[in-house]
Design an enzyme around this catalytic site. Sequence first.
Site, PDB file in Angstrom:
ATOM      1  N   ASN A 184     -11.131   8.118   2.535  1.00 26.90           N
ATOM      2  CA  ASN A 184     -10.399   8.467   3.649  1.00 26.90           C
ATOM      3  C   ASN A 184      -9.053   8.328   3.653  1.00 26.90           C
ATOM      4  OD1 ASN A 184     -10.797   5.874   4.169  1.00 26.90           O
ATOM      5  ND2 ASN A 184     -11.445   5.903   6.210  1.00 26.90           N
ATOM      6  N   GLU A 194     -12.768  -4.838   2.722  1.00 30.11           N
ATOM      7  CA  GLU A 194     -12.388  -4.211   3.827  1.00 30.11           C
ATOM      8  C   GLU A 194     -13.497  -3.172   3.994  1.00 30.11           C
ATOM      9  OE1 GLU A 194      -9.230  -6.602   5.037  1.00 30.11           O
ATOM     10  OE2 GLU A 194     -10.453  -5.201   6.029  1.00 30.11           O
ATOM     11  N   CYS A 223     -12.078   3.856   9.593  1.00 28.00           N
ATOM     12  CA  CYS A 223     -12.463   2.565   9.648  1.00 28.00           C
ATOM     13  C   CYS A 223     -12.280   1.950  11.174  1.00 28.00           C
ATOM     14  CB  CYS A 223     -12.224   1.694   8.572  1.00 28.00           C
ATOM     15  SG  CYS A 223     -10.412   1.281   8.685  1.00 28.00           S
TER      16      CYS A 223
END
Length: 499
Positions: free
Chosen positions: A172, A267, A301
């Site tokens: 992304n 992450e 996210c």
Amino acid sequence: MALAGTGAFAEILDGGEVYKYYADGEWRASGSGKSVPIVNPTTRKTQYRVQACTQEEVNKVMEAAKVAQKAWARTPLWKRAELLHKAAAILKEHKAPIAECLVKEIAKPAKDAISEVVRSGDLISYTAEEGVRILGEGKLLVSDSFPGNERNKYCLSSKIPLGVVLAIPPFNYPVNLAVSKIGPALIAGNSLVLKPPTQGAVAALHMVHCFHLAGFPKGLISCVTGKGSEIGDFLTMHPGVNCISFTGGDTGIAISKKAGMVPLQMELGGKDACIVLEDADLDLVAANIVKGGFSYSGQRCTAVKVVLIMESIADAVVEKVNAKLAKLKVGPPEDDSDITPVVTESSANFIEGLVMDAKEKGATFCQEYRREGNLIWPLLLDHVRPDMRIAWEEPFGPVLPVIRINSVEEGIHHCNASNFGLQGCVFTRDINKAILISDAMETGTVQINSAPARGPDHFPFQGLKDSGIGSQGITNSINMMTKVKSTVINLPSPSYTMG
Ligand SMILES: NC(=O)c1ccc[n+]([C@@H]2O[C@H](COP(=O)([O-])OP(=O)(O)OC[C@H]3O[C@@H](n4cnc5c(N)ncnc54)[C@H](O)[C@@H]3O)[C@@H](O)[C@H]2O)c1
């Protein structure tokens, strides 16, 4: 206007059809003779091809990275910073062709694609400056503060690089989440091996070329392409890797279990909750739900992934959100649409699965569910209950569940029952209550009166539970990619005995 792979970037393609990988300071074709197709999410046709690198090629890259790192660690810090500033400037200068790749590979709206590249240049420059500041400082400790010691030991501690850093970003933000690893690794004196996501690999190769043009030593940065499922394990379990910085989904949990004794920065996914209290500014709430939940079609996210709203104001907020959703432009990324096709067909199918499950279990559809290929129209699902999958799972698409609550405690309970703990947000005019709620939410960050966000890029950024290990943000990443080294000066007699 097709700019990718031409002009300053012609070397990556070299007249062929398959983009080359970057090793030992040059662009190379893989000996595998195989390539990986990158499917344009909008047209659903193959847009680009990248090399399917072999394990032997990965081994060579690792060896070169090890050699290059030794010399780089001896390069003065100011010189490392200077090169990073140069790469940042080149990246910004070439924002158009890189943004074009983001539009074609991951259907990022054209304007956002440009912003990602510019933000990445700024991130590299800031990292260079921050590195000069924090790595230029060490610590001096004296021994007589610990019981039983005289003042005869002086400890000098400073930060040294870890060695070879392996960076794996997600689709992304393939440029921004790559440079957020590359910058800190390089300023701290490490070498770096990048494994870009398949969708986004060509944008990443163009970004790497900007570092090549800046003149970094050969072997210091490499970029190997191929299917994550094929070379991923070989890379993450490679004995030549001294640190792994990964951003992505559950894959990160599997990597953490397989990786050796190396520092990990993970992450991972999130299910960011937006808790709305009765005294909130409802227009502010609606604007943030739409921006937070639907920007880049929810493929962030830190997107708002569940709204937990007090029953008494729920109707009013849902109405305001619906009015805004009706105004969103749905279509191809080239037209700067707000909602663009999601990254892959399997992703669209997964989102549809969550929507159908909610339908069967009785959620209220605020809009009609509509899908064409990978393009899914924005959808707000009201009256979602905890027995629906969408109450807990991350759709990574333009579909947002609303759960009505009767107490703040109920909202906090739902947030904390999640296996994720990335960010969360709370809307209220009562700052005292907001602080109490922030403390109660088990997430790495809580935003008060704004949707979750990763930036500004120097803020600490971290997830609890399945959302991650360690903390990102420029300063934290630089520190994470170093180790403390001490030199102790031992005096024959305590230093305060003279005079
Ligand atoms: N917390 C954050 O900072 C953050 C930021 C952006 C995205 N995300 C998360 O990323 C996910 C979406 O991104 P995605 O679909 O690209 O995630 P993903 O986990 O599918 O892929 C991430 C990366 O891992 C690679 N990979 C796949 N298999 C591998 C293996 N076995 N070994 C090593 N690498 C492998 C992929 O090629 C890709 O580069 C979402 O869950 C989102 O929440 C998190």
